[in-house]
Design an enzyme around this catalytic site. Sequence first.
Site, mmCIF file in Angstrom:
data_model
loop_
_atom_site.group_PDB
_atom_site.id
_atom_site.type_symbol
_atom_site.label_atom_id
_atom_site.label_comp_id
_atom_site.label_asym_id
_atom_site.label_seq_id
_atom_site.Cartn_x
_atom_site.Cartn_y
_atom_site.Cartn_z
ATOM 1 C CG HIS A 54 5.410 0.040 3.557
ATOM 2 N ND1 HIS A 54 4.490 -0.280 2.598
ATOM 3 C CD2 HIS A 54 5.472 -1.036 4.394
ATOM 4 C CE1 HIS A 54 4.005 -1.490 2.826
ATOM 5 N NE2 HIS A 54 4.577 -1.972 3.917
ATOM 6 C CD GLU A 56 6.644 3.034 -0.759
ATOM 7 O OE1 GLU A 56 7.133 2.515 0.276
ATOM 8 O OE2 GLU A 56 6.049 2.370 -1.630
ATOM 9 C CB CYS A 84 1.081 -1.101 -0.684
ATOM 10 S SG CYS A 84 1.292 -0.044 0.786
ATOM 11 C CB CYS A 87 3.016 3.714 0.029
ATOM 12 S SG CYS A 87 3.800 2.928 1.456
#
Lengths: 153, 153
Positions: A54, A56, A84, A87
């Site tokens: 992801h 992040e 999410c 993260c």
Amino acid sequence: MIHSKEYFMKQALKEAEKALKKLEVPVGAIIVKDNKIISRAYNLKEIKKDTTYHAEIEAIKKASKKLNSWRLNDCEMYVTLEPCAMCAGAIINSRIKKLYFGTSDEKTGACGSVLNLLEDYKFNHKVIVEKGILQKECEKILKDFFKDLRKSK
Amino acid sequence: MIHSKEYFMKQALKEAEKALKKLEVPVGAIIVKDNKIISRAYNLKEIKKDTTYHAEIEAIKKASKKLNSWRLNDCEMYVTLEPCAMCAGAIINSRIKKLYFGTSDEKTGACGSVLNLLEDYKFNHKVIVEKGILQKECEKILKDFFKDLRKSK
């Protein structure tokens, strides 16, 4: 020159556009310290075949490398979509000071939507959250992506 | 030969011992598919200077590489310590079927202690959790580590 929140979110949006060009869900993130961007990243989950890719997580990894420390205490993250749980947890663990996000994620968002990991629990670090920065632009790039995806199927 | 839960947790403990030898907080994890270990990892946060280097994240990355997919649907994870929010989130995202952990983490555990990300929220995937596998051994390695750390200060 002190940059605005909107300036920094625009930089995160530029990262999201890079994901879009690679047919990944368009999410981008940057990390800022002392008014300077120290890392940039975008979602690469499908290409990398790795759910931890992801935007992040990659932005945190790059910032840690840059600062030669896992502690990102005086840093702020700008991300186009609400993080999410994975993260949000990484943001807590890295001690990031403040999170700005563009648009909410009602299905998996862990910074106010499904739950608020950053502010509602007694972890050893709390992160300040501000949402809605360039909300329309951050939402539009995602909506357009999913609309095109449905068309192509 | 079908291995027991205790057999697999012992393998996770072996990973924790590798972390211990490097003076890292001793946490180890393995991922199992069809009764076979497909990845092994241990905490390397301080050496890597990267807060995402928890045993669970590395185990997920390695398993994804091995299976050439971010989807770990038919996999089980064994980890010596209850996962934090970041790792619990990664476990959900990777669609791991079942999590076995050794001992609880009252301060940061996100699989039943501070909260239960795996079972209490309406994410698109739920993970079955079983705790207390070799609980004493998993607790002892951590307690001994922190006792030695305090002595050395």
